[in-house]
Design an enzyme around this catalytic site. Structure first.
Site, PDB file in Angstrom:
ATOM      1  N   ASP A   1       0.832  -1.200   0.000  1.00  0.00           N
ATOM      2  CA  ASP A   1       0.000   0.000   0.000  1.00  0.00           C
ATOM      3  C   ASP A   1       0.869   1.254   0.000  1.00  0.00           C
ATOM      4  OD1 ASP A   1      -2.147  -1.715   0.193  1.00  0.00           O
ATOM      5  OD2 ASP A   1      -2.307  -1.520   2.367  1.00  0.00           O
ATOM      6  N   ILE A   2       0.292   2.364  -0.377  1.00  0.00           N
ATOM      7  CA  ILE A   2       1.034   3.619  -0.483  1.00  0.00           C
ATOM      8  C   ILE A   2       1.700   4.012   0.832  1.00  0.00           C
ATOM      9  CG2 ILE A   2      -1.044   5.010  -0.033  1.00  0.00           C
ATOM     10  CD1 ILE A   2       0.134   7.116  -1.958  1.00  0.00           C
TER      11      ILE A   2
END
Length: 248
Positions: free
Chosen positions: A110-111
């Protein structure tokens, strides 16, 4: 014997696109086993043939394997209109020619998640590791919003080992997870979690199901391969054959 076009091989080695490398053939700068090659379509075997360009012998690798310590606020994509991507962090040699066409990620993060990220051109390895049948273990360091006492530790361990049901999130429905292993640290809000799947926001949803919240997440290993602690966030390096073997 497995052979390939020499213009494709040179593109693989970072000399440019197949169109770009034609200049080396026109200038008679490409030799195979000491003989000048002017035909870009000439086939050779990289395991047996000696290839040189402008007098420099090439040390050719069949595939590319890179380990990165992914930083936060970076997305696992080739292109993104809003955020920096992990591919933006790579040197130009990994963003042209063969690499541009074939380099991809084994799993994503995920970011806002940091840690171990693998780039490769080895499609067989990728397929093997991401196949649901493989149950490849991935270990994460997790910092939680709420501390956990001894009673909660026992509860977490039992529920995760039994396979917890995670809540719906965004467009993803509720789902049952395979058994996971939690390891406790000396800190009452930091743990390690090992999972064998890769569902959407899985680790965060697992702790949400337990009534807690993940505030920091970092992947530290895939199978037997551990993140190099000397890699600062955003940096990367080539992997050794021994490290590739640890991936399984």
């Amino acid at each position: 014997m497995s052979t390939d076009r020499i213009d494709k091989i040179l593109a693989h080695e970072g000399f440019g696109t197949r169109k770009d490398v034609r200049k080396y053939f026109r200038a008679s700068k490409v030799l195979v086993n000491g003989q000048v090659i002017t035909d870009p379509g000439f086939h050779c075997d990289i395991d047996k043939d000696e290839i040189s360009v402008e007098g420099e012998i090439l040390n050719i690798e069949k595939n590319i394997y890179l380990m990165m310590n992914k930083p936060q606020n970076t997305v696992c994509a080739n292109k993104d209109g809003l955020h920096q991507t992990v591919f933006d962090l790579l040197e130009e040699q990994y963003r042209i020619g063969f690499a541009l066409e074939n380099l991809h990620l084994i799993g994503r993060l995920d970011i806002d998640t940091e840690g171990l990220l693998i780039f490769t051109t080895d499609g067989k390895l990728t397929h093997r590791l991401i196949s649901p049948k493989t149950n490849c273990p991935k270990k994460y360091f997790v910092r939680l919003e709420n501390s956990i006492d001894e009673n909660l530790k026992n509860e977490y361990e039992k529920k995760l080992a039994a396979g917890i049901r995670i809540p719906a999130e965004d467009n993803e429905d509720e789902a049952d997870c395979l058994p996971a292993k939690i390891e406790f640290t000396s800190s009452d809000d930091e743990v390690y979690l090992t999972i064998v799947e890769g569902k959407y926001h899985q680790v965060k949803r697992m702790f949400r199901a337990l009534g807690n919240k993940v505030i920091f997440l970092k992947r530290v290993s895939i199978n037997e391969l551990k993140l190099d602690e000397n890699l600062s966030a955003g940096s990367y390096r080539k992997m050794s054959p021994e490290e590739v073997a640890l991936l399984g």
